[in-house]
Design a protein around this motif. Structure first.
Motif, PDB file in Angstrom:
ATOM      1  N   GLN A  59     -10.384  52.008  29.568  1.00  0.00           N
ATOM      2  CA  GLN A  59     -11.568  51.261  30.855  1.00  0.00           C
ATOM      3  C   GLN A  59     -10.737  51.091  32.156  1.00  0.00           C
ATOM      4  N   ARG A  60      -9.806  52.502  32.135  1.00  0.00           N
ATOM      5  CA  ARG A  60      -9.220  52.621  33.632  1.00  0.00           C
ATOM      6  C   ARG A  60      -8.531  51.589  33.898  1.00  0.00           C
ATOM      7  N   GLY A  61      -8.189  51.546  33.276  1.00  0.00           N
ATOM      8  CA  GLY A  61      -6.247  49.646  33.416  1.00  0.00           C
ATOM      9  C   GLY A  61      -6.892  48.958  33.424  1.00  0.00           C
ATOM     10  N   THR A  62      -8.451  48.914  33.337  1.00  0.00           N
ATOM     11  CA  THR A  62      -8.983  47.146  34.011  1.00  0.00           C
ATOM     12  C   THR A  62      -9.592  46.522  32.381  1.00  0.00           C
ATOM     13  N   SER A  63      -9.824  45.104  33.202  1.00  0.00           N
ATOM     14  CA  SER A  63     -10.475  44.335  31.667  1.00  0.00           C
ATOM     15  C   SER A  63     -12.241  44.709  31.864  1.00  0.00           C
ATOM     16  N   THR A  64     -12.770  44.770  30.506  1.00  0.00           N
ATOM     17  CA  THR A  64     -14.283  44.747  30.259  1.00  0.00           C
ATOM     18  C   THR A  64     -14.983  43.332  30.894  1.00  0.00           C
ATOM     19  N   CYS A  65     -14.262  42.241  30.793  1.00  0.00           N
ATOM     20  CA  CYS A  65     -14.770  41.195  30.652  1.00  0.00           C
ATOM     21  C   CYS A  65     -15.048  41.097  32.188  1.00  0.00           C
ATOM     22  N   CYS A  66     -13.807  40.864  32.930  1.00  0.00           N
ATOM     23  CA  CYS A  66     -14.484  40.174  34.065  1.00  0.00           C
ATOM     24  C   CYS A  66     -13.498  41.299  35.434  1.00  0.00           C
ATOM     25  N   LYS A  67     -12.995  42.103  34.786  1.00  0.00           N
ATOM     26  CA  LYS A  67     -13.241  43.912  35.467  1.00  0.00           C
ATOM     27  C   LYS A  67     -11.548  43.383  36.623  1.00  0.00           C
ATOM     28  N   LYS A  68     -10.861  42.887  35.765  1.00  0.00           N
ATOM     29  CA  LYS A  68      -9.131  42.498  36.935  1.00  0.00           C
ATOM     30  C   LYS A  68      -8.207  43.150  35.667  1.00  0.00           C
ATOM     31  N   LYS A  69      -7.541  44.146  36.986  1.00  0.00           N
ATOM     32  CA  LYS A  69      -6.200  44.721  36.455  1.00  0.00           C
ATOM     33  C   LYS A  69      -5.344  44.609  34.677  1.00  0.00           C
ATOM     34  N   ILE A  70      -5.538  45.634  33.873  1.00  0.00           N
ATOM     35  CA  ILE A  70      -5.035  44.709  33.153  1.00  0.00           C
ATOM     36  C   ILE A  70      -3.246  45.749  32.790  1.00  0.00           C
ATOM     37  N   SER A  71      -2.225  43.969  32.674  1.00  0.00           N
ATOM     38  CA  SER A  71      -0.995  44.513  32.801  1.00  0.00           C
ATOM     39  C   SER A  71      -0.998  46.191  32.274  1.00  0.00           C
ATOM     40  N   GLN A  72       0.405  46.909  32.754  1.00  0.00           N
ATOM     41  CA  GLN A  72       0.225  48.234  32.514  1.00  0.00           C
ATOM     42  C   GLN A  72       1.907  48.183  31.720  1.00  0.00           C
ATOM     43  N   ASN A  73       2.295  47.555  31.417  1.00  0.00           N
ATOM     44  CA  ASN A  73       3.190  47.249  30.322  1.00  0.00           C
ATOM     45  C   ASN A  73       2.474  47.291  29.149  1.00  0.00           C
ATOM     46  N   TYR A  74       1.170  47.277  28.800  1.00  0.00           N
ATOM     47  CA  TYR A  74       0.816  47.319  27.486  1.00  0.00           C
ATOM     48  C   TYR A  74       0.957  48.760  26.973  1.00  0.00           C
ATOM     49  N   LEU A  75       0.202  49.474  27.777  1.00  0.00           N
ATOM     50  CA  LEU A  75       0.220  51.311  27.989  1.00  0.00           C
ATOM     51  C   LEU A  75       1.753  51.505  27.927  1.00  0.00           C
ATOM     52  N   TYR A  76       3.236  51.059  28.730  1.00  0.00           N
ATOM     53  CA  TYR A  76       4.327  51.678  28.384  1.00  0.00           C
ATOM     54  C   TYR A  76       4.515  51.483  27.392  1.00  0.00           C
ATOM     55  N   ILE A  77       4.380  50.036  26.206  1.00  0.00           N
ATOM     56  CA  ILE A  77       5.097  50.025  25.058  1.00  0.00           C
ATOM     57  C   ILE A  77       4.116  50.452  24.431  1.00  0.00           C
ATOM     58  N   GLU A  78       2.892  50.567  23.874  1.00  0.00           N
ATOM     59  CA  GLU A  78       2.424  50.727  23.271  1.00  0.00           C
ATOM     60  C   GLU A  78       2.811  53.047  22.778  1.00  0.00           C
ATOM     61  N   SER A  79       2.270  53.295  24.267  1.00  0.00           N
ATOM     62  CA  SER A  79       2.919  55.155  24.134  1.00  0.00           C
ATOM     63  C   SER A  79       4.111  55.215  23.433  1.00  0.00           C
ATOM     64  N   PHE A  80       5.218  54.561  24.045  1.00  0.00           N
ATOM     65  CA  PHE A  80       6.851  54.985  23.377  1.00  0.00           C
ATOM     66  C   PHE A  80       6.656  54.693  22.288  1.00  0.00           C
ATOM     67  N   THR A  81       6.385  53.412  21.391  1.00  0.00           N
ATOM     68  CA  THR A  81       5.937  53.265  19.988  1.00  0.00           C
ATOM     69  C   THR A  81       5.529  54.788  19.676  1.00  0.00           C
ATOM     70  N   PHE A  82       4.477  55.258  19.715  1.00  0.00           N
ATOM     71  CA  PHE A  82       4.054  56.200  19.865  1.00  0.00           C
ATOM     72  C   PHE A  82       4.781  57.353  19.397  1.00  0.00           C
ATOM     73  N   LEU A  83       5.513  57.441  20.868  1.00  0.00           N
ATOM     74  CA  LEU A  83       6.501  58.501  19.862  1.00  0.00           C
ATOM     75  C   LEU A  83       7.690  58.743  19.739  1.00  0.00           C
ATOM     76  N   ILE A  84       7.910  56.979  19.829  1.00  0.00           N
ATOM     77  CA  ILE A  84       8.921  57.409  18.275  1.00  0.00           C
ATOM     78  C   ILE A  84       8.384  57.505  17.311  1.00  0.00           C
ATOM     79  N   GLY A  85       7.066  56.971  16.742  1.00  0.00           N
ATOM     80  CA  GLY A  85       6.698  57.279  15.207  1.00  0.00           C
ATOM     81  C   GLY A  85       6.340  58.328  15.182  1.00  0.00           C
ATOM     82  N   CYS A  86       6.277  59.276  16.057  1.00  0.00           N
ATOM     83  CA  CYS A  86       6.011  60.949  15.409  1.00  0.00           C
ATOM     84  C   CYS A  86       7.888  60.800  15.527  1.00  0.00           C
ATOM     85  N   ILE A  87       8.390  60.594  16.629  1.00  0.00           N
ATOM     86  CA  ILE A  87       9.725  61.337  16.272  1.00  0.00           C
ATOM     87  C   ILE A  87      10.530  60.770  14.620  1.00  0.00           C
ATOM     88  N   PHE A  88      10.473  59.708  14.457  1.00  0.00           N
ATOM     89  CA  PHE A  88      10.902  58.856  13.130  1.00  0.00           C
ATOM     90  C   PHE A  88       9.872  59.998  12.448  1.00  0.00           C
TER      91      PHE A  88
END
Length: 240
Positions: A59-88
């Motif tokens: 979605q290139r960081g934008t919502s599909t309903c109102c076309k506004k920017k999605i907080s990058q915190n989602y990407l950071y947190i999800e990517s971090f936990t994905f990496l942590i899960g692989c390491i674990f």
């Protein structure tokens, strides 16, 4: 490799749900199983908006309903936990540790911000701890029960004589769960270290009369215990 990727993505899904629960914790009448909504317009998200990391990128960081920017915190947190899960998985963490750590992390932030441990979070931690014990020793259960009863008596006496709570009921339930997980005398070591760190925090902050969260320090120290134990066991299993 596939196990690591699968586990990492499951943790990313879990972290996304926990972040939503944290952001909306004080909203009234909000169910934990409620459909996710857009942060901007409040419209319910479609199924293809709910894939951690992938949905954000497609979605290139934008919502599909109102076309506004999605907080990058989602990407950071999800990517971090994905990496942590692989390491674990790479370090061969036990399943109970992989499941327990994300809930302990969210407990740290919730308790520090709201000074409250949700009952659903305490219940999930107790469930994971119980399932991690294949054969629950009656002695372990008795010891945990005695610690729980002792803390309840202290809680009641403090409330009667001081007319306010000292240790919260959520903290007592958490300590009961951790007593099953760590057993005696390790649980006393955890409580002592957590209390000492909290005292240091109070001294440095100089907030002597302000209520302070204790469950967050218990959870943080337990995370440290788990990481040390898992890495120690991995190091000993590697042939020299």
């Amino acid at each position: 490799m596939l196990n690591a990727l699968f586990t990492g993505y499951l943790l990313a899904i879990l972290s996304s749900w926990l972040k939503s629960s944290f952001d909306n914790y004080q909203l009234k009448n909000r169910s934990l199983l409620a459909r996710s909504k857009c942060d901007h317009c409040g419209k319910k998200l479609k199924w293809f908006n709910l894939f951690p990391i992938l949905s954000y990128l497609f979605q290139r960081g934008t919502s599909t309903c109102c076309k506004k920017k999605i907080s990058q915190n989602y990407l950071y947190i999800e990517s971090f936990t994905f990496l942590i899960g692989c390491i674990f998985v790479f370090f061969e963490f036990s399943l109970s540790s992989i499941l327990l750590i994300p809930f302990l992390v969210i407990l740290v932030f919730l308790d520090e911000k709201y000074q409250e441990i949700p009952i659903w979070l305490n219940a999930l931690i107790l469930l994971i701890v119980s399932l991690s014990k294949e054969n629950l020793d009656p002695i372990m259960l008795l010891n945990a029960g005695m610690i729980f009863l002792g803390l309840i008596i202290i809680y009641w006496l403090y409330k009667v004589f001081r007319k306010r709570e000292g240790l919260g009921l959520g903290d007592i339930i958490l300590i009961f769960s951790l007593s099953l997980y760590l057993e005696i005398p390790t649980i006393f070591l955890l409580i002592s270290i957590s209390a000492a760190l909290l005292i240091v925090k109070i001294i440095f902050s100089k907030d002597y009369y302000k209520p302070h969260a204790f469950g967050s320090w218990l959870s943080g120290c337990l995370i440290g215990f788990i990481l040390f134990q898992e890495f120690y066991e991995f190091a000993n299993s590697v042939p020299i």
